[in-house]
Write an enzyme that holds these catalytic residues in place. Structure first.
Site, mmCIF file in Angstrom:
data_model
loop_
_atom_site.group_PDB
_atom_site.id
_atom_site.type_symbol
_atom_site.label_atom_id
_atom_site.label_comp_id
_atom_site.label_asym_id
_atom_site.label_seq_id
_atom_site.Cartn_x
_atom_site.Cartn_y
_atom_site.Cartn_z
ATOM 1 N N CYS A 1 0.825 -1.217 0.000
ATOM 2 C CA CYS A 1 0.000 0.000 0.000
ATOM 3 C C CYS A 1 0.855 1.261 0.000
ATOM 4 C CB CYS A 1 -0.933 0.002 1.204
ATOM 5 S SG CYS A 1 -2.046 -1.406 1.211
ATOM 6 N N HIS B 1 -2.087 6.628 4.801
ATOM 7 C CA HIS B 1 -2.776 5.543 4.098
ATOM 8 C C HIS B 1 -3.991 5.109 4.930
ATOM 9 C CE1 HIS B 1 -3.861 1.849 2.352
ATOM 10 N NE2 HIS B 1 -3.286 1.102 3.257
ATOM 11 N N ASN C 1 -10.192 0.286 2.808
ATOM 12 C CA ASN C 1 -8.768 0.356 2.459
ATOM 13 C C ASN C 1 -8.632 0.129 0.952
ATOM 14 O OD1 ASN C 1 -6.067 -0.149 1.957
ATOM 15 N ND2 ASN C 1 -5.772 -1.441 3.762
HETATM 16 N N1 COA Z 1 -16.731 -9.163 12.552
HETATM 17 C C1 COA Z 1 -16.886 -9.585 13.811
HETATM 18 N N2 COA Z 1 -15.894 -10.093 14.550
HETATM 19 C C2 COA Z 1 -14.677 -10.166 13.983
HETATM 20 C C3 COA Z 1 -14.437 -9.747 12.657
HETATM 21 C C4 COA Z 1 -15.532 -9.229 11.942
HETATM 22 N N3 COA Z 1 -15.407 -8.782 10.678
HETATM 23 N N4 COA Z 1 -13.127 -9.933 12.371
HETATM 24 C C5 COA Z 1 -12.561 -10.460 13.473
HETATM 25 N N5 COA Z 1 -13.492 -10.610 14.439
HETATM 26 C C6 COA Z 1 -13.307 -11.149 15.789
HETATM 27 C C7 COA Z 1 -12.106 -12.029 15.928
HETATM 28 O O1 COA Z 1 -12.412 -13.350 15.527
HETATM 29 C C8 COA Z 1 -11.802 -11.925 17.403
HETATM 30 O O2 COA Z 1 -12.685 -12.771 18.094
HETATM 31 P P1 COA Z 1 -12.195 -13.567 19.429
HETATM 32 O O3 COA Z 1 -11.852 -12.476 20.401
HETATM 33 O O4 COA Z 1 -13.394 -14.355 19.787
HETATM 34 O O5 COA Z 1 -11.015 -14.362 19.009
HETATM 35 C C9 COA Z 1 -12.204 -10.484 17.738
HETATM 36 O O6 COA Z 1 -13.067 -10.056 16.674
HETATM 37 C C10 COA Z 1 -11.034 -9.554 17.867
HETATM 38 O O7 COA Z 1 -10.170 -9.763 16.749
HETATM 39 P P2 COA Z 1 -8.824 -8.955 16.584
HETATM 40 O O8 COA Z 1 -8.140 -9.435 15.361
HETATM 41 O O9 COA Z 1 -8.064 -8.954 17.863
HETATM 42 O O10 COA Z 1 -9.413 -7.482 16.340
HETATM 43 P P3 COA Z 1 -8.652 -6.142 16.117
HETATM 44 O O11 COA Z 1 -9.169 -5.166 17.082
HETATM 45 O O12 COA Z 1 -7.169 -6.336 16.027
HETATM 46 O O13 COA Z 1 -9.170 -5.704 14.676
HETATM 47 C C11 COA Z 1 -8.414 -5.624 12.381
HETATM 48 C C12 COA Z 1 -8.871 -6.502 13.550
HETATM 49 C C13 COA Z 1 -8.060 -6.527 11.220
HETATM 50 C C14 COA Z 1 -9.547 -4.695 12.020
HETATM 51 C C15 COA Z 1 -7.190 -4.798 12.834
HETATM 52 O O14 COA Z 1 -6.237 -5.624 13.466
HETATM 53 C C16 COA Z 1 -6.517 -4.076 11.695
HETATM 54 O O15 COA Z 1 -7.070 -3.174 11.107
HETATM 55 N N6 COA Z 1 -5.262 -4.434 11.374
HETATM 56 C C17 COA Z 1 -4.529 -3.818 10.285
HETATM 57 C C18 COA Z 1 -4.982 -4.395 8.990
HETATM 58 C C19 COA Z 1 -4.460 -3.635 7.813
HETATM 59 O O16 COA Z 1 -4.275 -2.459 7.885
HETATM 60 N N7 COA Z 1 -4.222 -4.322 6.710
HETATM 61 C C20 COA Z 1 -3.832 -3.738 5.481
HETATM 62 C C21 COA Z 1 -2.474 -3.200 5.533
HETATM 63 S S1 COA Z 1 -2.128 -2.192 4.143
#
Ligand code: COA
Length: 331
Positions: free
Chosen positions: A119, A258, A288
């Site tokens: 990205c 970004h 994104n």
């Molecule tokens: N809907 C509902 N629940 C969801 C979900 C969704 N779409 N996606 C994940 N969960 C759940 C998980 O299974 C987890 O459940 P558990 O606690 O029972 O295991 C819980 O939500 C928390 O998951 P977690 O991964 O810890 O959440 P988070 O707060 O880290 O948010 C992202 C997840 C992916 C949104 C976040 O980590 C993020 O934005 N990361 C960066 C990603 C990114 O920028 N990628 C592109 C780079 S260019």
């Protein structure tokens, strides 16, 4: 003084909106979870059969119009992207042929190439264009084009809620006075590449029935790991680029990080200790959009007259690789 700068910016997104409520019917998720954890409310998605090349062409035409230039004045096309329209040739070839650059100084000989730098690709490409300008090119199109919906596993809630399709383009040329690209800082921590990947489809794992059945052509990500790196990397890159440009963070009118997650943007603003009102945000409407996210945000801010000539702007990005970087521009 004359230096490389941005002459015009354009953007294009697909017509189809996919809302969080739509996603509730596709995977086990909720509008509340997506909004709270990511800040995304809806994203634009290409319909089946819709050609992403069209987005690239429209964004490029918008940037050329804003710059007051015709397509025949383009001398080089660079497309930072994480999706290839076809494995060969690069997406730039298809966009360029659609732009019909026929009668310019280089007629049918306009060179092109794609850049794969996650990205951060847009910031990388902008820096390459800046140097090509010193090498004699006059007008270079940089087109961030993404159609990640085509690599998204629509049954995996961790990733499918995050991404959107779109394109954003700029024309890089020479600007006068204090304006232009003042500095740029590019970096990467390549040992961390496993954080974000599409496993199959290359030489390591050529496409086969097995790779398709195992879902190895979809984007895979360690969300939490990416989150932590993103905030640190964008802060570091911004500070280094500001230092190189000999300007302070207080002088900056707009920060354009970004757009990966609203919480990442807020943490970035907190770490830099800058007012939230100076951060351009559009993730709520587009998700994104990878290499298109920064030029998309710029195009909107120019259109509604928030971003004005003379404003100091910081672009900051991170992405697969893991790459990161920042640019400081006097608009
Ligand atoms: N809907 C509902 N629940 C969801 C979900 C969704 N779409 N996606 C994940 N969960 C759940 C998980 O299974 C987890 O459940 P558990 O606690 O029972 O295991 C819980 O939500 C928390 O998951 P977690 O991964 O810890 O959440 P988070 O707060 O880290 O948010 C992202 C997840 C992916 C949104 C976040 O980590 C993020 O934005 N990361 C960066 C990603 C990114 O920028 N990628 C592109 C780079 S260019």
């Amino acid at each position: 003084m004359a230096r490389p700068g941005i002459l015009g910016v354009g953007a294009s997104v697909p017509e189809k909106r996919l809302t969080n409520h739509d996603l509730e019917g596709m995977v086990s998720t909720s509008d509340e979870w997506i909004t709270q954890r990511t800040g995304i409310r809806e994203r634009r998605i290409l319909r089946e059969g819709e050609d992403p090349t069209v987005l690239g062409i429209e964004a490029a035409q918008g940037a050329l119009t804003a710059a007051g230039l015709g397509a025949e004045e383009v001398e080089l096309v660079i497309t930072p992207s994480n999706v290839q329209i076809m494995p060969v040739p690069g997406s730039s070839a298809l966009i360029l042929s659609g732009l019909r650059v026929r009668d310019g100084p280089r007629a049918n000989h306009v060179p092109f190439f794609d850049i794969v730098a996650g990205c951060t690709g847009f910031i990388y490409a902008l820096e390459v264009a800046r140097h090509m300008l010193y090498g004699g090119y006059r007008h270079i199109l940089v087109i961030g084009l993404e159609a990640l919906s085509r690599f998204t596993n629509w049954q995996e809630r961790e990733t499918c809620v995050l991404f959107g399709d779109g394109a954003g383009a700029v024309v890089v040329g020479t600007v006068e006075g204090e304006r232009g690209i003042l500095s740029s800082y590019l970096a990467a921590e390549s040992a961390k590449w496993p954080l974000l990947q599409v496993e199959a489809g290359g030489t390591q794992l050529p496409a086969s029935r097995e790779t398709v059945a195992a879902g190895q052509h979809f984007l895979k990500m360690e969300g939490r790991g990416v989150f932590e790196e993103a905030v640190r990397m964008m802060e570091e890159a911004s500070l280094r680029a500001l230092e190189q440009a000999h300007v302070t963070k207080e002088e900056v009118a707009w920060y354009v990080p970004h757009q990966a997650n609203l919480r990442i943007l807020k943490a970035f603003a907190r770490r830099l200790n800058i007012p939230w009102s100076k951060v351009l945000v559009n993730i709520d409407r587009y998700g994104n959009t990878s290499t298109a996210s920064i030029p998309l945000a710029l195009a909107e801010a120019v259109r509604d007259n928030r971003l004005r000539k003379g404003d100091l702007v910081v672009l900051a990005g991170f992405g697969a690789g893991v790459t990161y970087g920042a640019s400081v521009i006097r608009w």
